[in-house]
Design a protein around this motif. Structure first.
Motif, mmCIF file in Angstrom:
data_model
loop_
_atom_site.group_PDB
_atom_site.id
_atom_site.type_symbol
_atom_site.label_atom_id
_atom_site.label_comp_id
_atom_site.label_asym_id
_atom_site.label_seq_id
_atom_site.Cartn_x
_atom_site.Cartn_y
_atom_site.Cartn_z
ATOM 1 N N PHE A 310 70.614 -0.036 29.178
ATOM 2 C CA PHE A 310 71.532 -1.037 28.654
ATOM 3 C C PHE A 310 72.209 -0.523 27.388
ATOM 4 O O PHE A 310 71.549 -0.209 26.397
ATOM 5 C CB PHE A 310 70.798 -2.350 28.373
ATOM 6 C CG PHE A 310 71.015 -3.375 29.446
ATOM 7 C CD1 PHE A 310 70.929 -3.029 30.782
ATOM 8 C CD2 PHE A 310 71.312 -4.686 29.127
ATOM 9 C CE1 PHE A 310 71.133 -3.958 31.784
ATOM 10 C CE2 PHE A 310 71.522 -5.634 30.118
ATOM 11 C CZ PHE A 310 71.438 -5.274 31.458
ATOM 12 N N SER A 311 73.538 -0.458 27.442
ATOM 13 C CA SER A 311 74.299 0.148 26.354
ATOM 14 C C SER A 311 74.253 -0.690 25.079
ATOM 15 O O SER A 311 74.296 -0.139 23.972
ATOM 16 C CB SER A 311 75.750 0.342 26.789
ATOM 17 O OG SER A 311 75.822 1.170 27.922
ATOM 18 N N GLN A 312 74.167 -2.026 25.196
ATOM 19 C CA GLN A 312 74.154 -2.843 23.994
ATOM 20 C C GLN A 312 72.937 -2.547 23.126
ATOM 21 O O GLN A 312 72.981 -2.696 21.904
ATOM 22 C CB GLN A 312 74.223 -4.337 24.320
ATOM 23 C CG GLN A 312 73.264 -4.815 25.382
ATOM 24 C CD GLN A 312 73.926 -4.865 26.738
ATOM 25 O OE1 GLN A 312 74.408 -3.862 27.225
ATOM 26 N NE2 GLN A 312 73.917 -6.025 27.377
ATOM 27 N N ASN A 313 71.846 -2.094 23.743
ATOM 28 C CA ASN A 313 70.662 -1.768 22.963
ATOM 29 C C ASN A 313 70.807 -0.425 22.246
ATOM 30 O O ASN A 313 70.151 -0.180 21.243
ATOM 31 C CB ASN A 313 69.428 -1.789 23.856
ATOM 32 C CG ASN A 313 69.150 -3.185 24.389
ATOM 33 O OD1 ASN A 313 69.688 -3.582 25.416
ATOM 34 N ND2 ASN A 313 68.340 -3.945 23.675
ATOM 35 N N VAL A 314 71.685 0.443 22.779
ATOM 36 C CA VAL A 314 72.048 1.654 22.041
ATOM 37 C C VAL A 314 72.741 1.254 20.743
ATOM 38 O O VAL A 314 72.460 1.794 19.668
ATOM 39 C CB VAL A 314 72.963 2.566 22.875
ATOM 40 C CG1 VAL A 314 73.344 3.817 22.092
ATOM 41 C CG2 VAL A 314 72.295 2.935 24.189
ATOM 42 N N GLY A 315 73.635 0.279 20.845
ATOM 43 C CA GLY A 315 74.292 -0.228 19.652
ATOM 44 C C GLY A 315 73.303 -0.838 18.674
ATOM 45 O O GLY A 315 73.432 -0.669 17.458
ATOM 46 N N LEU A 316 72.289 -1.526 19.192
ATOM 47 C CA LEU A 316 71.282 -2.148 18.333
ATOM 48 C C LEU A 316 70.495 -1.089 17.563
ATOM 49 O O LEU A 316 70.225 -1.237 16.366
ATOM 50 C CB LEU A 316 70.338 -2.997 19.185
ATOM 51 C CG LEU A 316 69.308 -3.843 18.431
ATOM 52 C CD1 LEU A 316 70.004 -4.867 17.560
ATOM 53 C CD2 LEU A 316 68.358 -4.522 19.406
#
Length: 467
Positions: A310-316
Motif C-alpha cells: 500500500f503506497s499510502q503507508n510509504v507516505g506515512l
C-alpha cells in the motif's frame, strides 16, 4: 545524517529494526491501519456493488479483505522463509485490479475472479525469484518515476475523500463546508503536530489528526453508526466460498496486472527504504515480490482480491519517520482483529470520508516526495535522465488527465494504458533501455540499482558480480 558526497540522509526516528515501547507502538500500528483502511475495504465494497451475483455478501468480502491484509502485512514484516521483505510493508487489496475484475465478474462470475487471481499470481512470485535477472531494468531512475506517479495519481482520490465523497464530484454533499472543514481540521492538526512538535506527538500526528476529526464529526452528528449496531461480533473465514473458475482471457488480463503491481511494489519498497538513507537490497525486493504473489494466492483461496503493498503507508513512513517493521507487524495484528470482529471494523468503517481525506492528502503528497528523493539521491539529472523523467511523467499524467485520447482503442487497451502508472512506468522502463548511457542499453552505466559510480566496474559501468 549528512556528510560528504556519496552519503545518504535518513529521515527516520525509528529505523527498520527498532522497537518503540509498546505504549507507543500500538497507536503507531493503528495509525498504519487508519492510513490504509478505506483503501483496503473499498475494492470489495465496489466489487460487491458492481457484480450482481454477490449482492448481500458485502460484509463477508470486507472482513476477508481485512484478514488477508493483516496476515500479508505480518508476513512482510516477519518473513516466512523467502516470503516477505522484512520491512514495514503494509499490504491490502489493490485498486489496480478492480476495474478488470469487475468486468470479469460480470462476464464470468465471481469464481472466475478468484480463479484468475490465483492462477496468475505466480507471475509475481517468478518476478521475485528471478529478480537478479531483471533488477538492472529497475534502477532508481525508473523506480523513482514510478513512486512519484503513485503519489501524484493518488492525490485526486485524496481530494475526493477530503471533499466528503470517495465516489467523486457527482456524489451528494461533495465539497460541502462541513466536509471541507473536517478535512481541513485533520490536515492542520496533522501538519501542525508534525512540524512544530518533537518526539511522540510528531510521529503520531496522523493518528491524532484523524481522531480529532472523527470526534468533531461525531459532535456534528455526521457519523452514521447504524452499521455498527447491525454488525456481528465474530466472522468465520470460509475458504473457496464462491469456488474457482479458470477463464483464459481473465487469467491473461490479471497476469499483466500482476506485472504492473509488481513494478508498484518495487517502487513502494524503494520509497520505504529510501527514508532510512539507503537503497533497497535485492533480498528485500525479492522477498516483497514473492510475498505479493504468495499472499494473493492465499487471498484468492479465502475470497479476497489480489494483495499488494500500500503506497499510502510509504507516505506515512516518510512523513512520520517511523520505519519500524515491529510497528507494521502490530498494524497487521490490528487488521486481523478488525477482520475477525466485524463490530470493531464497523466503527472504523463509519469514519466520514472527509476525515480520512485530510490525512490522506499529506500522505499521498509524501509518496511523491519519497520518489523525488530516490532520484535526487541516486541519479545525475543529465540530459539523458532528465529527458526520461520528463517524457515518462508527461505520458503518465497525460493519459490520466485526458483518458479520451485512447477512446478509439479496444476497451482492454483503454483499461490498461489509461493508468498513469502503467503508461508512465512502461515509458520509463522502455526509454531507460533504448536511450544510451544508462544501466541497460548501449552506453556505460552511471548508476545501476543505486550503486555509486565508484562501486561499478570501471570498464563497463556494470555492478560487481555477486558470489
Amino acid at each position: 545524517m549528512s556528510g560528504p558526497e556519496g552519503e545518504r540522509q535518513s529521515v527516520v526516528l525509528y529505523d527498520i529494526e527498532d522497537k518503540p515501547p509498546l505504549g507507543k507502538a500500538i497507536p503507531l500500528g493503528i495509525q498504519h491501519v487508519l492510513a490504509m483502511f478505506l483503501g483496503n475495504v473499498a475494492p470489495p465494497l465496489i466489487l460487491a456493488g458492481a457484480v450482481g451475483s454477490v449482492t448481500g455478501e458485502t460484509t463477508f468480502l470486507v472482513q476477508m479483505a481485512l484478514i488477508v491484509a493483516g496476515i500479508a502485512t505480518i508476513v512482510q514484516a516477519y518473513p516466512v522463509g523467502p516470503v516477505g521483505a522484512r520491512l514495514p510493508v503494509v499490504m491490502g487489496t489493490s485498486f489496480a485490479f478492480l476495474g478488470p475484475l469487475i468486468g470479469i465478474g460480470n462476464q464470468f462470475g465471481l469464481a472466475a475472479v478468484f480463479g484468475a487471481s490465483l492462477l496468475a499470481a505466480p507471475v509475481e512470485i517468478i518476478m521475485g525469484v528471478s529478480f537478479d535477472r531483471f533488477r538492472r531494468f529497475f534502477p532508481p531512475l525508473v523506480t523513482g518515476i514510478v513512486v512519484m506517479l503513485i503519489g501524484l495519481t493518488l492525490i485526486p482520490t485524496g481530494m475526493n475523500y477530503a471533499a466528503g465523497a470517495s465516489a467523486g464530484p457527482s456524489a451528494e454533499g461533495y465539497g460541502s463546508f462541513v466536509n471541507l472543514g473536517l478535512a481541513g481540521l485533520v490536515l492542520i492538526v496533522t501538519v501542525g503536530l508534525n512540524q512544530f512538535f518533537e518526539g511522540f506527538l510528531r510521529v503520531i500526528s496522523v493518528f491524532v489528526g484523524i481522531i480529532v476529526g472523527y470526534a468533531v464529526a461525531l459532535a456534528l452528528g455526521v457519523v452514521d453508526l447504524s452499521a455498527v449496531a447491525a454488525a456481528g461480533w465474530v466472522t468465520v473465514p470460509v475458504p473457496l466460498k464462491y469456488g474457482l473458475a479458470f477463464e483464459p482471457s481473465a487469467v491473461v488480463t490479471v497476469a499483466f496486472l500482476y506485472i504492473i503491481t509488481g513494478m508498484e511494489t518495487i517502487g513502494d519498497i524503494s520509497g520505504t527504504v529510501s527514508a532510512t538513507g539507503r537503497d533497497a537490497t535485492r533480498e528485500e525486493i525479492r522477498g516483497g515480490l514473492v510475498a505479493d504473489g504468495v499472499m494473493s494466492v492465499f487471498g484468492a483461496v479465502f475470497n479476497a482480491l489480489p494483495n499488494t503493498s500500500f503506497s499510502q503507508n510509504v507516505g506515512l513512513v516518510n512523513f512520520t519517520g517511523v520505519a519500524s517493521r515491529y510497528v507494521a507487524g502490530i498494524g497487521g495484528v490490528v487488521l486481523l482483529a478488525l477482520g475477525f470482529v466485524p463490530k470493531v471494523g464497523a466503527v472504523v468503517s463509519a469514519m466520514p470520508d472527509a476525515v480520512l481525506g485530510g490525512g490522506a492528502l499529506i500522505l499521498f503528497a509524501m509518496i511523491f516526495s519519497s520518489g523525488a528523493r530516490l532520484i535526487t539521491q541516486n541519479v545525475e539529472l543529465d540530459h539523458r535522465n532528465s529527458t526520461i523523467l520528463a517524457m515518462s511523467m508527461a505520458l503518465g499524467l497525460g493519459v490520466a488527465f485526458r483518458p479520451e485520447i485512447l477512446q478509439n482503442f479496444p476497451s482492454e487497451v483503454q483499461t490498461l494504458f489509461g493508468s498513469a502508472l502503467v503508461t508512465g512506468g512502461m515509458a520509463a522502463l522502455v526509454l531507460n533501455i533504448v536511450f544510451p548511457g544508462g544501466s541497460v542499453g548501449t552506453g556505460p552505466t552511471e548508476y545501476t540499482a543505486g550503486l555509486e559510480p565508484s562501486q561499478a566496474d570501471p570498464g563497463t559501468g556494470a555492478p560487481p558480480v555477486d558470489d
